[in-house]
Design a protein around this motif. Structure first.
Motif, short mmCIF file in Angstrom:
data_model
loop_
_atom_site.label_atom_id
_atom_site.label_comp_id
_atom_site.label_asym_id
_atom_site.label_seq_id
_atom_site.Cartn_x
_atom_site.Cartn_y
_atom_site.Cartn_z
N LEU A 246 0.25 -5.90 -1.94
CA LEU A 246 0.01 -6.44 -0.60
C LEU A 246 1.26 -7.12 -0.04
O LEU A 246 1.52 -7.06 1.17
N GLN A 247 2.01 -7.78 -0.90
CA GLN A 247 3.25 -8.40 -0.43
C GLN A 247 4.27 -7.37 0.02
O GLN A 247 4.99 -7.57 1.01
N PHE A 248 4.34 -6.26 -0.66
CA PHE A 248 5.27 -5.20 -0.28
C PHE A 248 4.88 -4.56 1.06
O PHE A 248 5.73 -4.00 1.75
N GLU A 249 3.59 -4.64 1.40
CA GLU A 249 3.16 -4.11 2.69
C GLU A 249 3.61 -5.02 3.83
O GLU A 249 3.78 -4.57 4.97
N ARG A 250 3.80 -6.29 3.53
CA ARG A 250 4.22 -7.24 4.56
C ARG A 250 5.73 -7.27 4.73
O ARG A 250 6.23 -7.65 5.78
#
Length: 762
Positions: A246-250
């Motif tokens: 999820l952090q990589f999506e942000r």
């Protein structure tokens, strides 16, 4: 923390507003209740028929086809249905972008959603705990801690499944794809433990990664920190992977950076998993009522004497019928035999050496006629996909160790400092050594094992032959679990011409000599007895002229004639002698015979014994006949055509002693002597007899336990479980069944329907 709880509450409300959560809960209630009630009713029926139902708690919750193992097999089917929408629903609807833009951290989102699943999983475990509470009222002395142990194991498993499902849900916006992906991953983790077990480097990795079997110990009442930490690491790993995803999506990061962070997380978790699995860092909690998942105190006392690690080497003969257990693909299963010991001996080393040699495997040669030993070995190696070069040739293994006395069977050796002893595989249903045999082998390394000397030279019973009258099975048979050599004793043939017997052996056995001993032999025997040596003497009817001069040395006489016994199925000379329990228990302190109603020892062709007057020995009869059906006759060899009639009057009926135990203080120690008017009681035929049921072997084992002052065999008995009675009858159980699987689900359905209708109207 508030954000985590808020997200968890919202997720739970959404979960329970959908029918999936309620359906899973109801199905779980019905399945668990049906399994529980079926087991309980089956045991109640057995109880009505008078059968023993000891250990009811374990039978119902952890036994074969019982509650916990069955529900464990269903759990991985339920969880994907619940986790498939945790994040994929947010991604599909676009609400995930709102969460990203809110002042809520990604970690709060992930932990909040996972916490919701953990709470729901707790609800499922509450169903099982409810069945445990019912057991308090249906089973006498329910082992509640055992029930809780299984619930802890299953809860950790469900939480691990939930973490995996959470991660798979973050990978796609389609809930069905997330559910299927979760099923695939769970299937892989359940079956990976059986893959590549024949490859040394890969074997331990795949075995560690396997989630299958991780709950078995907890289900069976033993909670280990290695298993708890394994589930904790799996949960942390997949929550961490979800967080990174999820952090990589942000944020936009280079692919290499993403891979590096994933690799670092996985590496750290694998390292923690490896460290936590090391025996020296593992802590255990036995949750069973009688500590049956822990080594007994006698075993722990033996282990406490070891100051250095022991090395166990398993020699696996490819041509032996027991070779399969030690082959590379089964090594991890084989090592489980020693797990109870590695708990107390964490630095124990295990080695495997492979070879091939003729082990007398008749079946193998019959199925492969015309092939040489080497050809058969090559064929077996090819079938099992093994490198034939890993197996030593006969001449190579002979240079390492002499296995000829072991008949080249697959066998283990235990080495401690400069001492070594054998630990064998047995030709019975279980094959592997139990705690009794393993502890006996270990104890031989730290104490001097007692030596039993069987007198030979006058056609006495042999410890090397398998004839019906001989003694090999109970003394010297390597494949028989309960033989004396497998219970800690050294067994050897001796001669009474040796004047130094007292320095060489601990117990002297004289069994049915056919010829009379000369003056030198009698003199050496007298010296042995006068020095306080322990002796067993077994005589036969008709041998009075040979054995009475021997028995006179211990103030016992073999009476003339023989005993006969009235029986519907056996010859009159076949005598069943009862164990004099009071006297026997007084000698040993405790006995396995107390668990039996009427322990009998078969003593074919027996003669009565008597004690000479003014003896310095304290004497106690330990085997006696029944007064009602046994009497004495003058003949020894009965003619089968002669009818034997009991002509005694009631006041003439009496019991006859068939075996005496004698003891006295001699040279600051207690001298112990056992005399029997029958030599067949420990013969190969009698210790293996199936009918009539007898306790010959137990009697022999306990007799040598008495001789060794309780040193061997090792007493690994445990207190009997007290949950041995079902308190409810069949009618009450039927009512209970339908209340649980019928009324309870119906109430839930009505309550949920009313709640949903009420919310819809609002």
């Amino acid at each position: 923390m508030k954000n985590i709880l808020r997200i968890a509450r919202i997720e739970l409300s959404q979960l329970f507003l959908s029918p999936v959560a309620w359906i899973v809960l109801i199905v779980f209630i019905v399945q668990s209740g049906w399994q529980y009630m079926s087991m309980l009713e089956r045991l109640e029926q057995a109880q009505q028929m008078g059968q023993s139902v000891d250990g009811i708690t374990e039978r119902i919750f952890a036994g074969f086809r019982s509650l916990y193992p069955n529900m464990k097999d269903y759990l991985y089917l339920y969880i994907p249905l619940l986790t498939m929408g945790l994040i994929s629903r947010e991604t599909h609807s676009g609400s995930i972008k709102l969460l990203y833009s809110s002042p809520i951290r990604v970690m709060d989102i992930v932990l909040g959603k996972y916490l919701a699943m953990a709470v729901y999983s707790l609800l499922l475990m509450g169903v099982l705990f409810g069945l445990g509470m019912i057991s308090l009222f249906t089973i006498k002395s329910t082992d509640l801690t055992f029930i809780i142990s299984g619930i802890i194991g299953l809860y950790l498993l469900v939480c691990a499944y939930s973490a995996i499902g959470l991660f798979m849900s973050s990978l796609t916006s389609y809930q069905v794809v997330a559910a299927i992906s979760t099923l695939v991953v769970l299937a892989i983790l359940n079956f990976i433990g059986g893959l590549w077990q024949d490859v040394d480097f890969v074997r331990d990795i795949t075995y560690f990664l396997s989630i299958s079997g991780r709950t078995e110990e907890a289900i069976n009442g033993l909670i280990g920190s290695n298993d708890v930490l394994y589930f904790g690491i799996v949960i942390a790993l997949f929550i961490g992977l979800t967080l990174l995803k999820l952090q990589f999506e942000r944020r936009t990061l280079p692919l290499g950076t993403k891979i590096l962070q994933y690799a670092c997380l996985i590496s750290v978790m694998l390292l923690l998993g490896y460290i936590s699995s090391l025996p020296q860092f593992t802590v255990y909690k036995d949750m069973t009522g009688n500590n049956r998942r822990t080594l007994t105190p006698p075993s722990q006392a033996v282990i406490a004497k070891f100051a250095e690690p022991v090395e166990i080497t398993t020699y696996v003969n490819l041509l032996d019928e027991n070779s399969y257990f030690g082959l590379p693909m089964y090594q991890n299963q084989d090592k489980k035999v020693f797990e109870p010991y590695s708990r107390f001996m964490p630095y124990m080393r295990l080695k495997y050496i492979y070879y091939w040699a003729d082990a007398g495997n008749e079946r193998l040669y019959k199925e492969n006629p015309g092939l040489s030993h080497e050809q058969i070995a090559r064929k077996l190696a090819k079938i099992n996909e093994l490198d034939f070069n890993m197996f030593l040739r006969p001449e190579q293994i002979n240079k390492l160790i002499d296995l000829k006395p072991e008949r080249y069977r697959s066998v283990r050796t235990i080495r401690y400092r400069d001492k070594i002893t054998f630990l064998r595989i047995y030709d019975d249903l279980f094959r592997q050594p139990s705690e009794k045999e393993i502890t006996a082998a270990l104890k031989r390394l730290v104490v001097k094992p007692p030596v039993i000397g069987f007198v030979q030279g006058h056609r006495e019973r042999s410890i090397e032959r398998l004839g019906d009258r001989d003694y090999k099975v109970s003394t010297n048979e390597v494949s028989f679990r309960y033989a004396l050599i497998n219970q800690g004793f050294d067994v050897q043939a001796v001669s009474l011409t040796d004047p130094a017997l007292k320095e060489k052996i601990n117990v002297l056995v004289i069994a049915d000599p056919v010829g009379a001993y000369n003056d030198e032999e009698l003199s050496n025997l007298r010296s042995f007895i006068d020095a306080g040596g322990n002796v067993m003497i077994a005589a036969e009817p008709g041998s009075q002229s040979i054995t009475n001069p021997i028995l006179k040395l211990v103030d016992v006489k073999l009476e003339d004639g023989s005993l006969v016994q009235k029986s519907e199925n056996f010859e009159p000379s076949f005598v069943m002698s009862g164990v004099a329990l009071k006297n026997w228990i007084a000698l040993l302190g405790q006995s396995n015979f107390t668990k039996l109603d009427s322990p009998f020892v078969t003593t074919p062709t027996a003669a009565a014994l008597s004690v000479l007057p003014n003896t310095p020995f304290t004497t106690q009869p330990v085997l006696v006949t029944q007064a009602a059906n046994t009497w004495q006759i003058a003949q020894v060899a009965l003619d089968k055509t002669t009818e034997i009639k009991d002509i005694r009057l009631n006041d003439q009926k009496k019991s006859y002693p068939v075996a005496f135990a004698l003891k006295r203080r001699k040279n600051d120690r207690e001298q112990r002597i056992l005399v029997a008017g029958d030599a067949d009681f420990m013969s190969n035929a009698e210790v293996m007899r199936q009918s009539p049921r007898s306790v010959n072997f137990t009697f022999v084992t306990e007799a040598f336990n008495w001789f060794s002052n309780g040193e061997f065999p090792i007493d690994t008995s445990r207190p009997q479980t007290s949950d041995n009675l079902i308190l409810a009858d069949s009618k009450e159980l039927t009512i209970l069944r339908w209340c649980w699987i019928g009324l309870l689900p119906a109430v839930i359905v009505l309550a949920v329907s009313g709640l949903l209708i009420f919310r819809k109207r609002r």
